[in-house]
Design a protein around this motif. Sequence first.
Motif, short mmCIF file in Angstrom:
data_model
loop_
_atom_site.label_atom_id
_atom_site.label_comp_id
_atom_site.label_asym_id
_atom_site.label_seq_id
_atom_site.Cartn_x
_atom_site.Cartn_y
_atom_site.Cartn_z
N GLU A 48 49.65 48.77 8.83
CA GLU A 48 49.77 49.59 7.62
C GLU A 48 48.52 49.47 6.76
O GLU A 48 48.05 50.47 6.19
CB GLU A 48 51.01 49.16 6.84
CG GLU A 48 52.33 49.50 7.53
CD GLU A 48 53.52 48.82 6.87
OE1 GLU A 48 53.29 47.96 5.98
OE2 GLU A 48 54.67 49.14 7.24
N GLU A 103 45.77 51.42 8.43
CA GLU A 103 45.98 52.86 8.27
C GLU A 103 45.50 53.34 6.91
O GLU A 103 44.89 54.40 6.78
CB GLU A 103 47.47 53.18 8.45
CG GLU A 103 47.80 54.67 8.34
CD GLU A 103 49.28 54.95 8.47
OE1 GLU A 103 49.67 56.12 8.36
OE2 GLU A 103 50.06 53.99 8.67
N LYS A 122 42.48 55.94 6.13
CA LYS A 122 42.72 57.12 5.30
C LYS A 122 41.65 57.25 4.22
O LYS A 122 41.13 58.35 3.97
CB LYS A 122 44.12 57.03 4.68
CG LYS A 122 44.55 58.27 3.92
CD LYS A 122 45.98 58.12 3.40
CE LYS A 122 46.40 59.35 2.60
NZ LYS A 122 47.78 59.22 2.05
#
Length: 663
Positions: free
Chosen positions: A507, A510, A514
């Motif tokens: 997470e 990610e 992003k």
Amino acid sequence: MASSPKLNSRIPEGPMEHKWTKYRSTVHLINPANKRSLEVIVVGSGLAGASAAASLAEMGYKVKVFCFQDSPRRAHSIAAQGGINAAKNYQNDGDSVYRLFYDTVKGGDYRSREANVHRLSEVSGNIIDQCVAQGVPFAREYGGTLSNRSFGGVLVQRTFYAAGQTGQQLLLGAYSALQRQVGMGAAKLYTRHEMLDVVVIDGKARGIIARDLITGKLERHFGHAVILASGGYGNVFYLSTNAMGCNVTAAWKAHKKGAFFANPCYTQIHPTCIPVSGDHQSKLTLMSESLRNDGRIWVPKKQGDTRKANEIPEEERDYYLERRYPAFGNLVPRDVASRAAKERCDAGYGVGASKMAVYLDFSANMMRYGQIEANKQSLHNPTKEQIRELGMAVVKEKYGNLFDMYKQITNENPYEVPMRIYPAVHYTMGGLWVDYNLMTTVPGLYALGEANFSDHGANRLGASALMQGLADGYFVIPYTISDYLSGEIRTKAIATDNEAFVKTEAEVQERINKLMNVKGTKSVDHFHKALGKIMWNKCGMARNAQGLKEAIEEIKQLRLEFWKNVRVTGEQNEFNPELEKAGRVADFLELGELMCIDALHRNESCGGHFREEYQTTDGEAQRDDDNFAYVAAWEMKEISNWELNKEELKFESIKLAQRNYAS
């Protein structure tokens, strides 16, 4: 009003003065041999973090300490100038544990938890003894006894200090204690590492994901318990007295993993800062509150007066704090002094080119000190120039580094002309909700120092931040964490290839991907400045319902634009300060919305939270104890969706009353 069933403050039973003593005598203990198999993670290496890590390592726990700086000595605690409070009564002026307790609760505008504040007052004297033993060079009187000076919100002298660099000296003491444990192998220090998430397994905090800021590599670290001592979130305003690296990320990640965030709207505006000089500035500089101890604050009696300060005669000066609050004068609490300065400037009495400043003048006290020195030296009929020179030497000894700093920044000599000051964002009283043990709503996850909400209510009295940080680290967490860890001695170290660690790291990765892949056209600083402007104008020194509603929508739109158009230069697998800033500003963009929601829901004025709709005829904060005598603990459901939980504040030892600093 009943507290939310989701909140259990775990305040011990019994009389206030016996709660902490009884707790320490009945808390669960751990066999020294078992401590060696228990691992504790400490995030942050300032006063709270370094003192906690050193204490726990000394007790036998295996400790890991993380800081994003290259050394714990760079923690923002180093910036504290004026002093640290303790109820020693060295001046024989009537101080006591109870008076420190009372002043702190009153100064916080009756929005702090009594039991925590009383404990803080009880251990305050031990902090001074501990630091003296470490070699902290506190100022001393001629006879060798420790010196004290006055700070805002009190009528006694209880503030211990080391010139204008008290935070630095205290941090060096804690740092030395920590480094001793590092040298012995009891603690391991991870510098240039930033915590990016908490790992929760079966409802308990079991570790963190950290990023090596040099290589960009993500790391997994296990701990039987995690302590967050990561400071406050004042940089949500962009311009503040905080170091530019100060951020909310560690606390915010904990919040998103289930830790409630309490009273986020309680922001302290410090009255004694160097005014903004232009749009190029990235931070503001604090002039210690200790200067209000000796200086006098004034503005011209004539609106729009363009004369230089030294050209304005005494009878044409308005010492407005002394006029409005005769009992406390220039030593009213920070929120009161800040609002008074803003009121004078808004009314057209401000000074300097911007007219958004007031004077802090040392001329009278230089003469007072000079006369005392002349008497000591048996100088008969000294000239005014001689008296002033003698007084200047005394002031230089007490505050020389602060005066030098002011001159370097403004190119004005404060020995010759008054300083110009104006309020600025300084400290945040809100933070992660914690119980009496300093544990958040996530079992095994603790918050210390400015990262938690517990001790200061709606306004922190000066010289209490250092006190709380060291109290939490040296004298509270060593007891309270053992109560939790005593139930973890059968828990073996969890391998970091556990599914929860893998998932949490994924997470984090990610989110980094992003940020890197937006490839927009506007810098991180562009968004940070835009957020800061919204927050200062609509959730700053004064708030109102209309402005807060507008701010909430503006922040939402700014956050959408951030994720569509931010530009993060460099690569993720290298030293990349822009990537660090981007992650922190992304968190500020979420926190800022919650701060405005919290300020909007609290239909009262208290301490640093000043709603323009709720003020007395004299312009003072008007509390609503019937409806708002509670801690607002916010539980995140999703972004822009928080649930309010209330912890009722009960005042058993101090009667609720309107604050009065005039008599």
